[in-house]
Scaffold this motif. Structure first.
Motif, PDB file in Angstrom:
ATOM      1  N   VAL A 104       0.874  -1.185   0.000  1.00 27.37           N
ATOM      2  CA  VAL A 104       0.000   0.000   0.000  1.00 27.37           C
ATOM      3  C   VAL A 104       0.907   1.231   0.000  1.00 27.37           C
ATOM      4  O   VAL A 104       1.497   1.568   1.033  1.00 27.37           O
ATOM      5  CB  VAL A 104      -0.928   0.026   1.232  1.00 27.37           C
ATOM      6  N   GLU A 133       3.326  -0.960  -8.415  1.00 27.19           N
ATOM      7  CA  GLU A 133       2.090  -1.228  -9.174  1.00 27.19           C
ATOM      8  C   GLU A 133       2.396  -1.990 -10.459  1.00 27.19           C
ATOM      9  O   GLU A 133       1.694  -2.940 -10.813  1.00 27.19           O
ATOM     10  CB  GLU A 133       1.364   0.094  -9.470  1.00 27.19           C
ATOM     11  N   THR A 179       0.514  -4.064  -6.057  1.00 21.70           N
ATOM     12  CA  THR A 179      -0.537  -3.235  -5.444  1.00 21.70           C
ATOM     13  C   THR A 179      -1.855  -3.519  -6.152  1.00 21.70           C
ATOM     14  O   THR A 179      -1.866  -4.062  -7.262  1.00 21.70           O
ATOM     15  CB  THR A 179      -0.268  -1.729  -5.604  1.00 21.70           C
ATOM     16  N   SER A 222      -7.068  -3.324   0.325  1.00 23.92           N
ATOM     17  CA  SER A 222      -5.840  -4.136   0.358  1.00 23.92           C
ATOM     18  C   SER A 222      -5.876  -5.072   1.558  1.00 23.92           C
ATOM     19  O   SER A 222      -5.415  -6.210   1.499  1.00 23.92           O
ATOM     20  CB  SER A 222      -4.599  -3.244   0.413  1.00 23.92           C
TER      21      SER A 222
END
Ligand code: FES
Length: 577
Positions: A148, A214, A219, A240
């Motif tokens: 995160v 990402e 993520t 998440s």
């Protein structure tokens, strides 16, 4: 991809439901002081929330709130959350450089995860080193893990001008040499530069690391660009938390996501967003931990022909908040669909191509198309030659096109202190064609490979209107910085690399299109200088820094400690009682 693998016994089971009742009592009872009911210990996935929160890491100072949101999500999905702290590193405050402690923090993360009754992990990250360090540590354990990212600050605004964190700071010397810029202006600019919680909002290293996470698939989609104070960031943390519980049930470990294809995707995406040169060193270190072969040349081979699609400082003119409103990383990944491995799996169990299939761009001034990019070729160029036998890097999108092929006389500084002491000396024999050479700032030499490679230009040349010069060092450069700066020269000067042998007045030839950098000194003369060269004496005879100096690998390998490369898995062979 197995959607559920619930037959696998939870790792936490051996702590909370062991055959030995005494052991179970000890492991459960002390946790009860936090009010844990019986069902916390009966087969619910236990999730560690690895928090890099610290008030001394201003970019991560809001992460306690995010941990609460992750906990909410974990509980909603039937898991049991436990938050724990790990070493945090604030880029602006730590001395001699936060990078010195990246590997230490990764060790802390690795051992904290392995030693505790965890089935899955959520990494709360933000400032530059907090992302790679925690991912590196988690890789060496290889549990289901989700990242995160803490998110960027809101755009900096000063007297109507958009100012980017870091990018503005590099202009302070220039500004202060202008009489109209006062101390009061400076103080006001400080506040305007940092308007909210979050990390640097340029495409500096923190934003680059969030995009890297990402693009690697670590993520939930769209995580990287959401500003720290946008409510959607809290939602991301909550979702998440929910997702990591499912990942545990699916046994979706890091090594199933971090394949060679995922790394290649990250390189392509990094080029398209104009990411920091620090990306190289961190991605290589992560690859080393998870066991994927990644060479320095891969960054050039896979990334240097990728067009620049994002118009963000320091290469361009916008900031992360604008990037988010324009569609963020999903819009970029969708645009790159013909250049990435769309089938690479991500933490939500879907392929990256699938996740970003419908992503839209809302502002073509910020995110361009592949057909009409901001620059035809971005990415990072890797140079070789007698001055950098193992490689050196330059970010052409942040450099001056007219200096990409350049030959000039070296002006050598033996250390950053030497540079600070002499660079503004009016008597210094230097002009705009000179090549500034900075020694002693590599992994061993600094130690920790500080971000000092983008040496400020001499005031006398700034006053003449000179905006850029070729600068070469074995150090790094902040992702928020810019200029024709050759970095990560390997082998570094402190271990006797050719960089250590350069003398003021030597000619250096830089030829970025042909990926060459040469010191125009005869082999014979170089041999003579090498024979006379003495390694600088180390000032560190104990503690972590001593260990670091003895075991750190060179920059072209990722600057990890040699004994940390690879992974040991999550198994712990002995109990503590
Ligand atoms: Fe923390 Fe820039 S100082 S991200």
């Amino acid at each position: 991809m197995d959607k559920e693998n619930s037959n696998k016994e939870l790792r936490s089971h051996s702590w909370f439901a062991p055959a030995d009742e005494k052991l179970g009592f000890i492991n459960r009872s002390w946790l009860r002081n936090q009010g844990c009911p019986d069902d916390y210990f009966t087969g619910r996935p236990v999730i560690g929330i690895c928090n890099t929160w610290s008030e001394l890491t201003p970019c991560n100072a809001h992460l306690r709130d995010f941990a609460d949101m992750v906990k909410r999500g974990v509980l909603e999905a039937g898991g049991v959350p436990f938050e724990f702290p790990v070493t945090s590193m604030g880029e602006t405050l730590m001395r001699p450089t936060a990078m010195l402690f990246r590997n230490l923090a990764s060790m802390d993360t690795e051992e904290s995860i392995r030693a505790n009754p965890l089935d899955g992990v959520v990494l709360l990250t933000g400032c530059d080193k907090t992302t790679p360090s925690t991912i590196m540590g988690a890789c060496s354990v290889d549990l289901p893990t989700i990242v995160v990212p803490g998110g960027p600050m809101l755009n900096g605004r000063y007297k109507g001008e958009l100012i980017g964190s870091g990018t503005f700071a590099w202009k302070i010397k220039e500004k202060m040499s202008n009489e109209n810029f006062t101390k009061k202006d400076l103080s006001e600019a400080e506040v305007c530069n940092s308007r909210s919680a979050g990390h640097c909002m340029t495409m500096g290293t923190a934003s680059t690391m969030a995009c890297m996470a990402e693009a690697l698939g670590l993520t939930l989609p769209g995580a990287a660009a959401i500003p720290a104070v946008d409510s959607r960031k809290k939602l991301l943390a909550q979702l998440s938390g929910r997702r990591i519980v499912q990942m545990v049930k699916e046994d979706l470990t890091l090594s199933k996501i971090l394949t060679r294809k995922a790394f290649e995707n990250a390189i392509v995406v990094n080029a398209a967003v104009g990411g920091s040169t620090n990306f190289i060193i961190h991605l290589q270190a992560i690859a080393g931990r998870i066991g994927v072969d990644l060479e320095l040349q891969d960054f050039d081979k896979l990334g240097s022909h990728i067009p620049l699609l994002v118009n963000l400082m320091p290469s361009g003119k916008f900031l992360m908040e604008d990037f988010f409103y324009a569609g963020g990383l999903p819009a970029v990944i969708r645009e790159l669909k013909d250049k990435i491995h769309n089938e690479a799996i991500t933490v939500n169990g879907n392929a990256i191509g699938e996740n970003n299939l419908d992503a839209e761009c809302y502002n073509r001034e910020v995110i361009s198309t592949v057909v009409d990019p901001f620059q035809e070729e971005a990415g990072i160029a890797v140079l070789y030659g007698n001055l950098c036998e193992n490689g050196a890097v330059i970010k052409p999108s942040a450099a001056s096109p007219d200096l990409m092929v350049h030959s000039g006389k070296a002006v050598v500084f033996e250390s950053i202190e030497d540079c600070h002491a002499r660079i503004d000396d009016p008597e210094l024999d230097i002009d705009e064609n000179s090549v500034i050479v900075l020694q002693g700032v590599g992994p061993v030499g600094y130690p920790g490979m500080a971000e000092v490679g983008n040496v400020s230009l001499p005031v006398k040349l700034i006053k003449k209107g000179v905006k850029d010069m070729v600068r070469i060092s074995d150090g790094r450069m902040s992702g928020t910085a810019f200029g024709t700066v050759v970095l990560h020269v390997s082998p570094e000067s402190a271990i006797g690399g050719t960089l250590a042998l350069v003398k003021t007045g030597d000619i250096i030839e830089l030829d970025v299109p042909n990926r060459r950098m040469e010191l125009k000194v005869s082999d014979e003369e170089l041999k003579k200088r090498r024979d006379n060269w003495k390694a600088p004496e180390s000032k560190y005879d104990r503690g972590y820094v001593n260990l670091y100096i003895k075991t750190v690998e060179q920059s072209h390998l990722g600057a990890d400690l040699d004994f940390l490369v690879g992974k040991s898995g999550s198994e712990v062979l002995r109990h503590s009682h």
